[in-house]
Design an enzyme around this catalytic site. Structure first.
Site, PDB file in Angstrom:
ATOM      1  N   GLU A  21      37.009  38.350  39.728  1.00 31.30           N
ATOM      2  CA  GLU A  21      37.115  37.787  38.378  1.00 31.30           C
ATOM      3  C   GLU A  21      36.713  36.315  38.385  1.00 31.30           C
ATOM      4  OE1 GLU A  21      40.450  38.613  35.578  1.00 31.30           O
ATOM      5  OE2 GLU A  21      40.821  36.452  35.737  1.00 31.30           O
ATOM      6  N   GLN A 183      48.134  42.653  36.657  1.00 34.87           N
ATOM      7  CA  GLN A 183      48.493  41.249  36.777  1.00 34.87           C
ATOM      8  C   GLN A 183      48.746  40.954  38.259  1.00 34.87           C
ATOM      9  OE1 GLN A 183      48.366  38.259  36.076  1.00 34.87           O
ATOM     10  NE2 GLN A 183      49.707  38.004  34.303  1.00 34.87           N
TER      11      GLN A 183
END
Length: 304
Positions: A21, A183
């Site tokens: 990411e 997460q």
């Protein structure tokens, strides 16, 4: 290609896989540096990368530039984050149409955080209140063009104190999605317990654990304070002992991430998602430490 197609191919070949990411920089020089880094990190063999969408669409133009460059110019399979925060339908439609023009087939659909300085999240007029609404809208408007990912919270969402209701909401969301990215967490047993519970609830789509390498002590403390992330006592103690040595903190962060990945591998996981924070050295060292890439690949063309 859709993320799920790439995962299916990796699974069919019996191999491990990983993804990265990034977030869009705020300056032109930052963008140049990021694109050079993406180009170098392509040699690490990520199945895909994703690019974040700033709260309230604050970085929407930069995000579109990033995903265009990563997908078209660099040749990285790219997933774009898309949030509900301050996003009326016309802006959502604009973003989705731009993705189709670029050739991006993957969207990570999120409710999103409140804009900076705003304590309570609220839906924009004519927009959506949660990721479930966003996923349904994308499906309604674009059929199966997009492969849609959603977020998973192994420790529960920090804004919902009713953990059973939060879990039921996640299961409802996951039933509409194609894959899940979680997460960050620092206790693998918490993830594995949550993962098994999700599977027991009938969710069979890919679930990628989110790994966040620790870069600095101060940044780590801010992160776990904001996200209310559980951290084992031995991890806190190890970091406390080296908190004034940035190099030692980062080295410990690599060691911890390698240990986490090994424990997840032992639990049967083959896919991993790394929150790079637009940095590369720690990710390279982790991939080498877990045995995903060779030392020659991990150290090639490194700048940081």
């Amino acid at each position: 290609m859709k993320v799920t197609e790439k995962i299916e191919r990796a699974n069919a070949n019996g191999r491990y896989f990983w993804s990265f990411e990034y977030f869009p920089p705020k300056t032109e020089s930052g963008a140049v540096n990021l694109f050079e880094r993406m180009e170098r990190m392509k040699s690490l063999g990520p199945e895909f990368i994703d690019v974040t969408w700033g709260a309230g669409g604050s970085s929407s133009e930069e995000t579109i530039k990033c995903v265009t460059t990563s997908q078209v110019a660099i040749g990285l399979e790219t997933s774009m984050h898309l949030t509900c925060t301050n996003m009326p339908l016309e802006k959502l439609d604009w973003a989705l149409e731009r993705c189709k023009e670029i050739g991006i087939r993957n969207i990570l659909a999120l409710r999103g955080d409140a804009p900076r300085g705003v304590e309570t999240w609220t839906a924009s007029e004519g927009g959506f209140s949660n990721a479930i609404d966003l996923v349904k809208y994308i499906r309604e408007k674009h059929g199966d063009w997009f492969c849609i990912g959603v977020a998973g919270y192994p420790e529960g969402h920090i804004e919902n104190n009713d953990k059973e209701a939060e879990f039921a909401h996640f299961i409802q969301k996951a039933k509409l999605a194609d894959y899940v990215v979680t997460q960050l967490f620092y206790e693998p047993d918490l993830f594995l317990s949550w993962y098994n519970r999700v599977r027991a609830a009938g969710i069979e789509i890919p679930i990628l654990p989110g790994i966040m390498p620790i870069q600095t002590y101060a940044g780590f403390q801010r992160l776990i304070g904001r996200e209310k992330t559980f951290v084992p006592a031995e991890v806190l103690a190890a970091l406390e002992a080296v908190k004034d040595d940035d190099f030692a903190v980062r080295e410990y962060g690599v060691k911890l991430a390698v240990e986490m990945c090994e424990k997840l591998k032992a639990g049967g996981h083959k896919g991993f998602h790394f929150y790079t924070m637009n940095l590369e050295k720690s990710v390279r060292q982790i991939l080498q430490g877990v045995g995903f890439v060779s030392a020659a690949v991990a150290t090639a063309n490194t700048e940081e």
